[in-house]
Scaffold this motif. Structure first.
Motif, PDB file in Angstrom:
ATOM      1  N   GLU A  30      -2.955 -17.663   1.402  1.00  0.00           N
ATOM      2  CA  GLU A  30      -1.786 -16.814   1.628  1.00  0.00           C
ATOM      3  C   GLU A  30      -1.808 -15.595   0.715  1.00  0.00           C
ATOM      4  O   GLU A  30      -1.537 -14.469   1.151  1.00  0.00           O
ATOM      5  CB  GLU A  30      -0.506 -17.616   1.402  1.00  0.00           C
ATOM      6  CG  GLU A  30       0.757 -16.839   1.739  1.00  0.00           C
ATOM      7  CD  GLU A  30       1.998 -17.704   1.701  1.00  0.00           C
ATOM      8  OE1 GLU A  30       3.018 -17.291   2.277  1.00  0.00           O
ATOM      9  OE2 GLU A  30       1.943 -18.810   1.103  1.00  0.00           O
ATOM     10  N   LYS A  31      -2.147 -15.802  -0.566  1.00  0.00           N
ATOM     11  CA  LYS A  31      -2.192 -14.680  -1.501  1.00  0.00           C
ATOM     12  C   LYS A  31      -3.280 -13.680  -1.112  1.00  0.00           C
ATOM     13  O   LYS A  31      -3.089 -12.467  -1.223  1.00  0.00           O
ATOM     14  CB  LYS A  31      -2.422 -15.195  -2.924  1.00  0.00           C
ATOM     15  CG  LYS A  31      -1.234 -15.945  -3.501  1.00  0.00           C
ATOM     16  CD  LYS A  31      -1.512 -16.432  -4.915  1.00  0.00           C
ATOM     17  CE  LYS A  31      -0.298 -17.158  -5.485  1.00  0.00           C
ATOM     18  NZ  LYS A  31      -0.541 -17.673  -6.850  1.00  0.00           N
ATOM     19  N   ARG A  43      -4.495 -13.141   1.952  1.00  0.00           N
ATOM     20  CA  ARG A  43      -4.047 -12.428   3.154  1.00  0.00           C
ATOM     21  C   ARG A  43      -3.022 -11.354   2.799  1.00  0.00           C
ATOM     22  O   ARG A  43      -3.106 -10.214   3.276  1.00  0.00           O
ATOM     23  CB  ARG A  43      -3.441 -13.423   4.140  1.00  0.00           C
ATOM     24  CG  ARG A  43      -2.977 -12.788   5.453  1.00  0.00           C
ATOM     25  CD  ARG A  43      -2.183 -13.760   6.294  1.00  0.00           C
ATOM     26  NE  ARG A  43      -0.928 -14.142   5.644  1.00  0.00           N
ATOM     27  CZ  ARG A  43      -0.064 -15.018   6.161  1.00  0.00           C
ATOM     28  NH1 ARG A  43      -0.336 -15.617   7.306  1.00  0.00           N
ATOM     29  NH2 ARG A  43       1.056 -15.306   5.524  1.00  0.00           N
ATOM     30  N   ASP A  44      -2.068 -11.710   1.929  1.00  0.00           N
ATOM     31  CA  ASP A  44      -1.040 -10.739   1.540  1.00  0.00           C
ATOM     32  C   ASP A  44      -1.645  -9.565   0.784  1.00  0.00           C
ATOM     33  O   ASP A  44      -1.220  -8.415   0.953  1.00  0.00           O
ATOM     34  CB  ASP A  44       0.028 -11.420   0.688  1.00  0.00           C
ATOM     35  CG  ASP A  44       0.847 -12.429   1.488  1.00  0.00           C
ATOM     36  OD1 ASP A  44       0.764 -12.397   2.735  1.00  0.00           O
ATOM     37  OD2 ASP A  44       1.551 -13.246   0.860  1.00  0.00           O
ATOM     38  N   ARG A  63      -3.268  -7.167   3.197  1.00  0.00           N
ATOM     39  CA  ARG A  63      -2.249  -6.371   3.886  1.00  0.00           C
ATOM     40  C   ARG A  63      -1.696  -5.280   2.985  1.00  0.00           C
ATOM     41  O   ARG A  63      -1.430  -4.160   3.431  1.00  0.00           O
ATOM     42  CB  ARG A  63      -1.128  -7.287   4.371  1.00  0.00           C
ATOM     43  CG  ARG A  63      -1.537  -8.180   5.544  1.00  0.00           C
ATOM     44  CD  ARG A  63      -0.456  -9.191   5.892  1.00  0.00           C
ATOM     45  NE  ARG A  63      -0.791  -9.942   7.100  1.00  0.00           N
ATOM     46  CZ  ARG A  63      -0.103 -10.993   7.535  1.00  0.00           C
ATOM     47  NH1 ARG A  63       0.966 -11.407   6.861  1.00  0.00           N
ATOM     48  NH2 ARG A  63      -0.469 -11.622   8.642  1.00  0.00           N
ATOM     49  N   GLN A  64      -1.539  -5.597   1.692  1.00  0.00           N
ATOM     50  CA  GLN A  64      -1.007  -4.613   0.750  1.00  0.00           C
ATOM     51  C   GLN A  64      -1.929  -3.406   0.607  1.00  0.00           C
ATOM     52  O   GLN A  64      -1.458  -2.276   0.435  1.00  0.00           O
ATOM     53  CB  GLN A  64      -0.794  -5.260  -0.620  1.00  0.00           C
ATOM     54  CG  GLN A  64       0.372  -6.226  -0.689  1.00  0.00           C
ATOM     55  CD  GLN A  64       0.416  -6.971  -2.015  1.00  0.00           C
ATOM     56  OE1 GLN A  64      -0.212  -6.562  -2.997  1.00  0.00           O
ATOM     57  NE2 GLN A  64       1.149  -8.077  -2.049  1.00  0.00           N
TER      58      GLN A  64
END
Length: 235
Positions: free
Chosen positions: A130-131, A133-134, A137-138
């Motif tokens: 999750e980290k 992927r985030d 995106r950032q």
């Protein structure tokens, strides 16, 4: 870069058994790291569970512990040796997972041990699905549609809406262990359950498949001064 004079003794985590996904390159790199640290006048302690390696030769480190690479045994070695720093990044996935657990459980802080090399936040950003992927995106990097799953209940809900085929990617596992391609809900439940069980965080990512796309991979090394070199690329 000047030598950090506060470091006198360093604990190096070995990679354990040589298996698919974590091969002999870690034995070689870990051995070279031990030799380089000793050349700089540092006392080197090594923990590794595999006696059949170059790394565990007696002359590689000042002291070699052939013990299971678990939090419990690592803490015993830390308590006995009291190293100033811990170098986990040359132990492959095994070393990263063990160092993460030692840090998260407060053992490194308890004994005043510094994590050397890659910071804990960077390890977690790369290993936690999750980290990662985030983070992508950032910084504006496109990523496939995906769902983070941490329980069988969540997995059953995702199985009803996921596009097939889809990819199961467990977090904190060696060489994709526990992952796979699911072509229908039954396969997703089977592969996902195995991935949850094998993941140190009990976390998997279910991701839209990109089968048929061309994959181009680069291996790049970069230091703190932003000097970079491309080691190789693959298509």
């Amino acid at each position: 870069m000047p030598i950090d004079t506060s470091l006198r003794k360093v604990l190096v985590i070995g990679s354990g058994p040589i298996v698919i996904g974590q091969a002999a390159e870690f034995d070689y790199s870990g051995s070279q790291a031990c030799r380089s640290l000793r050349e700089e006048g540092l006392e080197v302690v090594l923990i590794n569970s595999n006696p059949a390696t170059i790394m565990t030769d007696p002359e590689t480190a000042d002291r070699v512990y052939i013990e299971p690479l678990t939090v419990e045994f690592a803490e015993r070695v830390i308590a006995q040796e009291r190293p100033d720093g811990l170098l986990p990044t040359l132990g492959g996935q095994t070393g990263l997972n063990l160092a993460t657990e030692l840090a998260v459980r407060g053992i490194l802080d308890k004994y005043g041990v510094r994590l050397l090399g890659t910071p804990l936040t960077a390890i977690q950003a790369a290993e936690d699905r999750e980290k990662f992927r985030d983070l992508m995106r950032q910084i504006g990097e496109p990523v496939p549609e995906s769902w983070i799953v941490e329980s069988m209940g969540e997995l059953r809900r995702v199985a009803e809406i996921a596009p097939y085929p889809c990819i199961v990617r467990p977090a904190y596992t060696l060489g994709g262990t526990g992952g796979g391609i699911a072509r229908n809900p039954d396969e997703l439940l089977e592969i996902g359950a195995r991935g949850l069980d094998l993941s140190m965080r009990h976390q998997i990512m279910v991701e839209r498949s990109l089968l048929g796309w061309k994959e181009i991979e680069y291996e790049v090394m970069r230091d703190g001064a932003d000097n970079a070199i491309v080691v190789c690329n693959m298509e």
